[in-house]
Design a protein around this motif. Structure first.
Motif, short mmCIF file in Angstrom:
data_model
loop_
_atom_site.label_atom_id
_atom_site.label_comp_id
_atom_site.label_asym_id
_atom_site.label_seq_id
_atom_site.Cartn_x
_atom_site.Cartn_y
_atom_site.Cartn_z
N GLN A 263 4.37 -2.11 11.13
CA GLN A 263 4.48 -1.44 9.85
C GLN A 263 3.45 -2.01 8.89
O GLN A 263 3.36 -3.21 8.69
CB GLN A 263 5.89 -1.64 9.26
N VAL A 264 2.65 -1.10 8.30
CA VAL A 264 1.61 -1.52 7.37
C VAL A 264 2.27 -1.86 6.04
O VAL A 264 2.97 -1.03 5.46
CB VAL A 264 0.58 -0.39 7.19
N SER B 34 6.45 -2.41 -1.37
CA SER B 34 7.79 -2.92 -1.61
C SER B 34 7.95 -4.39 -1.23
O SER B 34 8.75 -5.10 -1.83
CB SER B 34 8.82 -2.08 -0.86
N ARG B 35 7.19 -4.84 -0.23
CA ARG B 35 7.31 -6.23 0.19
C ARG B 35 6.89 -7.19 -0.92
O ARG B 35 7.31 -8.36 -0.96
CB ARG B 35 6.45 -6.47 1.43
N TYR B 36 6.07 -6.70 -1.86
CA TYR B 36 5.49 -7.59 -2.87
C TYR B 36 6.01 -7.33 -4.28
O TYR B 36 6.20 -8.27 -5.05
CB TYR B 36 3.96 -7.42 -2.85
N THR B 37 6.22 -6.07 -4.62
CA THR B 37 6.61 -5.76 -6.00
C THR B 37 8.00 -6.29 -6.33
O THR B 37 8.34 -6.46 -7.50
CB THR B 37 6.57 -4.24 -6.25
N ARG B 38 8.81 -6.56 -5.31
CA ARG B 38 10.14 -7.10 -5.55
C ARG B 38 10.11 -8.61 -5.73
O ARG B 38 11.15 -9.23 -5.97
CB ARG B 38 11.08 -6.71 -4.41
N SER B 39 8.94 -9.18 -5.60
CA SER B 39 8.76 -10.61 -5.81
C SER B 39 8.16 -10.83 -7.19
O SER B 39 7.61 -9.92 -7.80
CB SER B 39 7.82 -11.17 -4.75
N THR B 40 8.28 -12.05 -7.68
CA THR B 40 7.71 -12.36 -9.00
C THR B 40 6.53 -13.31 -8.91
O THR B 40 6.12 -13.88 -9.91
CB THR B 40 8.78 -12.97 -9.92
N THR C 38 -14.50 3.40 -1.26
CA THR C 38 -13.16 3.32 -0.68
C THR C 38 -12.40 2.27 -1.47
O THR C 38 -12.89 1.16 -1.65
CB THR C 38 -13.21 2.95 0.80
N TYR C 39 -11.22 2.64 -1.94
CA TYR C 39 -10.41 1.74 -2.76
C TYR C 39 -9.27 1.17 -1.90
O TYR C 39 -8.58 1.91 -1.21
CB TYR C 39 -9.84 2.48 -3.96
N TYR C 40 -9.10 -0.14 -2.03
CA TYR C 40 -8.09 -0.86 -1.26
C TYR C 40 -7.11 -1.57 -2.17
O TYR C 40 -7.48 -2.11 -3.22
CB TYR C 40 -8.76 -1.92 -0.37
N CYS C 41 -5.87 -1.60 -1.73
CA CYS C 41 -4.83 -2.39 -2.38
C CYS C 41 -4.65 -3.66 -1.56
O CYS C 41 -4.72 -3.62 -0.32
CB CYS C 41 -3.54 -1.57 -2.41
N ALA C 42 -4.42 -4.79 -2.24
CA ALA C 42 -4.27 -6.05 -1.54
C ALA C 42 -3.28 -6.95 -2.28
O ALA C 42 -3.01 -6.74 -3.46
CB ALA C 42 -5.62 -6.75 -1.41
N ALA C 43 -2.78 -7.94 -1.57
CA ALA C 43 -1.78 -8.84 -2.13
C ALA C 43 -2.07 -10.28 -1.72
O ALA C 43 -2.55 -10.54 -0.62
CB ALA C 43 -0.38 -8.45 -1.68
N VAL C 44 -1.75 -11.20 -2.65
CA VAL C 44 -1.86 -12.62 -2.35
C VAL C 44 -0.78 -13.35 -3.13
O VAL C 44 -0.55 -13.05 -4.31
CB VAL C 44 -3.26 -13.16 -2.70
N PRO C 45 -0.08 -14.31 -2.52
CA PRO C 45 0.88 -15.10 -3.30
C PRO C 45 0.15 -15.96 -4.31
O PRO C 45 -0.98 -16.39 -4.06
CB PRO C 45 1.60 -15.94 -2.24
N ALA C 46 0.77 -16.18 -5.44
CA ALA C 46 0.11 -16.88 -6.53
C ALA C 46 -0.42 -18.25 -6.11
O ALA C 46 -1.50 -18.68 -6.54
CB ALA C 46 1.05 -17.01 -7.72
N TRP D 131 -3.89 -6.43 3.26
CA TRP D 131 -4.70 -5.31 2.80
C TRP D 131 -4.18 -3.98 3.32
O TRP D 131 -3.65 -3.90 4.43
CB TRP D 131 -6.14 -5.47 3.31
N GLY D 132 -4.35 -2.95 2.49
CA GLY D 132 -4.10 -1.60 2.96
C GLY D 132 -5.32 -1.07 3.68
O GLY D 132 -6.34 -1.77 3.80
N ARG D 133 -5.24 0.18 4.12
CA ARG D 133 -6.34 0.77 4.89
C ARG D 133 -7.34 1.51 4.02
O ARG D 133 -8.39 1.93 4.49
CB ARG D 133 -5.77 1.71 5.96
N GLY D 134 -7.02 1.69 2.76
CA GLY D 134 -7.96 2.27 1.82
C GLY D 134 -7.80 3.75 1.60
O GLY D 134 -7.22 4.47 2.44
N THR D 135 -8.30 4.22 0.46
CA THR D 135 -8.32 5.64 0.13
C THR D 135 -9.66 5.94 -0.52
O THR D 135 -10.15 5.16 -1.34
CB THR D 135 -7.14 6.02 -0.79
N GLN D 136 -10.26 7.07 -0.16
CA GLN D 136 -11.60 7.38 -0.61
C GLN D 136 -11.58 8.05 -1.98
O GLN D 136 -10.80 8.97 -2.22
CB GLN D 136 -12.30 8.31 0.40
N VAL D 137 -12.47 7.58 -2.84
CA VAL D 137 -12.69 8.20 -4.15
C VAL D 137 -14.16 8.60 -4.22
O VAL D 137 -15.05 7.77 -4.02
CB VAL D 137 -12.35 7.23 -5.29
N THR D 138 -14.40 9.87 -4.50
CA THR D 138 -15.77 10.37 -4.62
C THR D 138 -15.94 11.05 -5.97
O THR D 138 -15.16 11.94 -6.32
CB THR D 138 -16.08 11.37 -3.49
#
Length: 127
Positions: free
Chosen positions: A1-2, A25-31, A94-102, A117-124
């Motif tokens: 699961q990505v 969801s794995r990250y936004t529920r954390s502080t 290509t825009y990517y979402c990413a997460a890192v613990p503080a 990292w996510g797999r990205g979404t293209q913006v043109t």
């Protein structure tokens, strides 16, 4: 699961707007995570665009997007949003979402520190 899934990319004319979403969801529920948006154009390095801290909600922006992009958390939907206005052709990437613990974060907009990292979404953006 990505763990991170981006959506909302597309093609717009210069001056237009887009809203990107990142299911996280794995990250936004954390502080204690930094959630970042990055982009990469062909032949260029990946660059940090914006980031938000899930604890305080503090936000960070690259100079190139300040005043045009807004990053936010929708905790009810477990998503990280990137509102992009007054888009320019140089925003094409290509825009990517990413997460890192503080505890592991160095430069908040530095791609090297981000672990997931996510797999990205293209913006043109056309003239």
């Amino acid at each position: 699961q990505v763990p991170l899934v981006e959506s909302g990319g597309g093609s717009v004319q210069a001056g237009g707007s887009l809203r990107l979403s990142c299911a996280a969801s794995r990250y936004t529920r954390s502080t204690y995570y930094y959630m970042g948006w990055f982009r990469q154009a062909p032949g260029k390095e990946r660059e940090g665009v914006a980031a938000i801290y899930t604890g305080s909600g503090g936000t960070y922006y690259a100079d190139s997007v300040k005043g045009r992009f807004t990053v936010s958390l929708d905790k009810a939907k477990d998503t990280v949003l990137l509102e992009m206005k007054n888009l320019k052709p140089e925003d094409t990437a290509t825009y990517y979402c990413a997460a890192v613990p503080a505890w592991a974060a160095g430069k908040v907009l530095g791609a090297a520190d981000y672990q997931d990292w996510g797999r990205g979404t293209q913006v043109t953006v056309s003239e």
